[in-house]
Design a protein around this motif. Sequence first.
Motif, PDB file in Angstrom:
ATOM      1  N   ASN A  80       2.309  -3.648  14.426  1.00 52.47           N
ATOM      2  CA  ASN A  80       2.824  -4.936  14.931  1.00 52.47           C
ATOM      3  C   ASN A  80       3.847  -4.713  16.046  1.00 52.47           C
ATOM      4  N   GLN A  81       3.651  -3.618  16.771  1.00 49.48           N
ATOM      5  CA  GLN A  81       4.498  -3.312  17.940  1.00 49.48           C
ATOM      6  C   GLN A  81       5.967  -3.117  17.573  1.00 49.48           C
ATOM      7  N   SER A  82       6.219  -2.666  16.347  1.00 51.25           N
ATOM      8  CA  SER A  82       7.598  -2.334  15.988  1.00 51.25           C
ATOM      9  C   SER A  82       7.665  -0.836  15.683  1.00 51.25           C
ATOM     10  N   SER A  83       8.797  -0.252  15.972  1.00 51.92           N
ATOM     11  CA  SER A  83       8.955   1.186  15.745  1.00 51.92           C
ATOM     12  C   SER A  83      10.377   1.478  15.302  1.00 51.92           C
ATOM     13  N   ALA A  84      10.588   2.681  14.821  1.00 52.74           N
ATOM     14  CA  ALA A  84      11.938   3.058  14.382  1.00 52.74           C
ATOM     15  C   ALA A  84      12.212   4.511  14.723  1.00 52.74           C
ATOM     16  N   ASN A  85      13.432   4.770  15.086  1.00 52.93           N
ATOM     17  CA  ASN A  85      13.869   6.131  15.373  1.00 52.93           C
ATOM     18  C   ASN A  85      15.023   6.452  14.427  1.00 52.93           C
ATOM     19  N   VAL A  86      14.832   7.477  13.605  1.00 47.50           N
ATOM     20  CA  VAL A  86      15.809   7.762  12.549  1.00 47.50           C
ATOM     21  C   VAL A  86      16.470   9.112  12.793  1.00 47.50           C
ATOM     22  N   LYS A  87      17.780   9.105  12.663  1.00 48.49           N
ATOM     23  CA  LYS A  87      18.529  10.362  12.764  1.00 48.49           C
ATOM     24  C   LYS A  87      19.315  10.547  11.471  1.00 48.49           C
ATOM     25  N   SER A  88      19.328  11.772  11.000  1.00 46.95           N
ATOM     26  CA  SER A  88      19.992  12.051   9.729  1.00 46.95           C
ATOM     27  C   SER A  88      20.956  13.215   9.875  1.00 46.95           C
ATOM     28  N   SER A  89      22.055  13.120   9.163  1.00 50.48           N
ATOM     29  CA  SER A  89      23.023  14.224   9.172  1.00 50.48           C
ATOM     30  C   SER A  89      22.578  15.334   8.230  1.00 50.48           C
ATOM     31  N   SER A 149       0.857  -1.200   0.000  1.00 47.94           N
ATOM     32  CA  SER A 149       0.000   0.000   0.000  1.00 47.94           C
ATOM     33  C   SER A 149       0.885   1.239   0.000  1.00 47.94           C
ATOM     34  N   ASP A 150       0.273   2.371  -0.257  1.00 49.99           N
ATOM     35  CA  ASP A 150       1.050   3.617  -0.214  1.00 49.99           C
ATOM     36  C   ASP A 150       1.480   3.899   1.220  1.00 49.99           C
ATOM     37  N   CYS A 151       2.571   4.606   1.340  1.00 52.23           N
ATOM     38  CA  CYS A 151       3.079   4.969   2.659  1.00 52.23           C
ATOM     39  C   CYS A 151       2.007   5.761   3.423  1.00 52.23           C
ATOM     40  N   PRO A 152       1.779   5.445   4.690  1.00 53.43           N
ATOM     41  CA  PRO A 152       0.751   6.170   5.446  1.00 53.43           C
ATOM     42  C   PRO A 152       1.011   7.679   5.448  1.00 53.43           C
ATOM     43  N   PRO A 153      -0.025   8.487   5.235  1.00 55.93           N
ATOM     44  CA  PRO A 153       0.160   9.944   5.176  1.00 55.93           C
ATOM     45  C   PRO A 153       0.763  10.521   6.452  1.00 55.93           C
ATOM     46  N   VAL A 154       0.533   9.847   7.559  1.00 48.67           N
ATOM     47  CA  VAL A 154       1.084  10.362   8.813  1.00 48.67           C
ATOM     48  C   VAL A 154       2.615  10.302   8.796  1.00 48.67           C
ATOM     49  N   PRO A 166       4.768   2.810  16.811  1.00 49.92           N
ATOM     50  CA  PRO A 166       4.177   1.471  16.663  1.00 49.92           C
ATOM     51  C   PRO A 166       2.813   1.484  15.975  1.00 49.92           C
ATOM     52  N   SER A 167       2.079   2.628  16.091  1.00 54.55           N
ATOM     53  CA  SER A 167       0.739   2.663  15.499  1.00 54.55           C
ATOM     54  C   SER A 167       0.791   2.609  13.973  1.00 54.55           C
ATOM     55  N   VAL A 168       1.911   3.005  13.374  1.00 53.48           N
ATOM     56  CA  VAL A 168       2.013   3.026  11.907  1.00 53.48           C
ATOM     57  C   VAL A 168       1.981   1.604  11.353  1.00 53.48           C
ATOM     58  N   PHE A 169       2.749   0.723  11.942  1.00 53.89           N
ATOM     59  CA  PHE A 169       2.823  -0.650  11.435  1.00 53.89           C
ATOM     60  C   PHE A 169       1.841  -1.590  12.131  1.00 53.89           C
ATOM     61  N   ALA A 211       4.064 -11.380  11.756  1.00 56.60           N
ATOM     62  CA  ALA A 211       3.727 -10.205  10.931  1.00 56.60           C
ATOM     63  C   ALA A 211       4.924  -9.278  10.854  1.00 56.60           C
ATOM     64  N   PHE A 212       5.387  -9.018   9.628  1.00 54.24           N
ATOM     65  CA  PHE A 212       6.493  -8.087   9.403  1.00 54.24           C
ATOM     66  C   PHE A 212       5.985  -6.897   8.606  1.00 54.24           C
ATOM     67  N   ASN A 213       6.419  -5.718   8.973  1.00 54.25           N
ATOM     68  CA  ASN A 213       6.063  -4.505   8.232  1.00 54.25           C
ATOM     69  C   ASN A 213       7.314  -3.699   7.959  1.00 54.25           C
ATOM     70  N   THR A 214       7.382  -3.159   6.755  1.00 55.15           N
ATOM     71  CA  THR A 214       8.522  -2.298   6.451  1.00 55.15           C
ATOM     72  C   THR A 214       8.125  -1.331   5.337  1.00 55.15           C
ATOM     73  N   LEU A 215       9.078  -0.512   4.918  1.00 58.15           N
ATOM     74  CA  LEU A 215       8.850   0.435   3.822  1.00 58.15           C
ATOM     75  C   LEU A 215       9.870   0.162   2.721  1.00 58.15           C
ATOM     76  N   ILE A 216       9.478   0.395   1.486  1.00 53.81           N
ATOM     77  CA  ILE A 216      10.411   0.343   0.362  1.00 53.81           C
ATOM     78  C   ILE A 216      10.244   1.623  -0.450  1.00 53.81           C
ATOM     79  N   ALA A 217      11.349   2.333  -0.616  1.00 58.69           N
ATOM     80  CA  ALA A 217      11.297   3.615  -1.322  1.00 58.69           C
ATOM     81  C   ALA A 217      11.861   3.472  -2.730  1.00 58.69           C
ATOM     82  N   GLU A 218      11.439   4.365  -3.594  1.00 58.31           N
ATOM     83  CA  GLU A 218      11.989   4.383  -4.952  1.00 58.31           C
ATOM     84  C   GLU A 218      13.465   4.783  -4.860  1.00 58.31           C
TER      85      GLU A 218
END
Lengths: 129, 290
Positions: free
Chosen positions: B72-81, A86-91, B67-70, A118-125
């Motif tokens: 499945n109780q997984s989350s990510a914290n991203v830092k960028s230069s 699906s498309d990336c969530p707008p949030v 966690p609400s995005v996925f 259950a695995f969830n991830t993102l794939i970007a262009e």
Amino acid sequence: MRGAAIIEIVLVTSLVGLMGLLILNWPNSFSLNQNSQYQTLAKQIASQKIEDLRLQTYANLANGETQIQDQRLQNLPSSAATLTISDCPPVLCTNQENIKQISIVITWLEKGSTQSVAFNTLIAEGGLK
Amino acid sequence: MNQTGQALLIVLLATLVALTIGISLAQRSISDLSNSAKLDDAGRALAAAEAGLERGLITPSNFTIDPSVFGNQSSANVKSSGLVPSSTYPGAALSYPPIDRSTFAQFWFADPASPGAPTQFYNPNNYSFNLYFADPTLYPCGAGSCPSIAITLIIQESGSYKFQTSLHDSRSISSCNGNQIPAYTYSIDAENPAEPLSGLSAKKYLCKYTISYPPAAIPILLRARLLISNSAQPIAIEPTGGASLPPQVTILSSTGTAGQSERRLRLFSQIFVEPIFFDYAIFSNGDILK
């Protein structure tokens, strides 16, 4: 020798009881081992599918729900593996970036109850390869 | 002969053996299940961390995937230069992640983001820059463990592209004393996850060489390749003469979390990496004739 005979009877009874306990626990132990094997297998299938998707071109990632075909699923009783793109969530993708959300759910039946991974991830262009 | 105690001992030993087998079996089952649960957490954490990198590559910024995005109780914290080197730290050095002999490090001196042919960005008043390389702990360098480096600097001079190649050995006492510290460096260090991304850190290298080029030339691109070394070695370029390197790298750190598992990924992403075999097509003023 009377006292010794009583001790022997008590010990033999205890031993028989202990063996009974072990035999009763054996199926439980077997079941735990099997559950562990199923979970590991499901995780391997899901991880490999994600890696396969990353190698595809972004244009081939069409939104929708499909069933994953993998021969190893035969080793999971009454299994089903679903891939949802699906498309990336707008949030998260506030500027409608070219990113897809990938969701993989693998279910199987074990002792009458449904287990899942259950695995969830993102794939970007132009993202990770 | 009194044998009463013997029977008791035999029964006790048999009980002990049976109990040991039983407990070890149960322990193994519990351990397997625990490992399986940890593997599941680790897989979800890794998927979340990768998701963070994917999102961060599109828009380099600091953000959190809750966690609400996925779901499945997984989350990510991203830092960028962000895109570095930036104007926040003029004159900062840029360090490449350690490379081995199978690959090369690339540094832009021209602006890689300029449309068409790269335009001049690096313009020092002394027509040079500093090259740092190799692990400082190799000092004093023995014959077998001394890395050498081959660099190719692509310059534009009088309308033509030219290749300036040089070799640098780490057995030079004056240049390779293991205590060469650029003033401050953008870098990525997999073994030091606490290293700041957007800030700068002083790093030591085994060798420091100053590379000069003709005053009339415009430096475009530098490629560095390790020779001889059996292990991966860090490489850095430090601007001199009041100049800065153009923005060309994004360093991302994504930490995925699920249950008790945490996975941290670091990514050094460089824009416009040109393979060597394209050089004659890209850096050619005339047509290429078959």
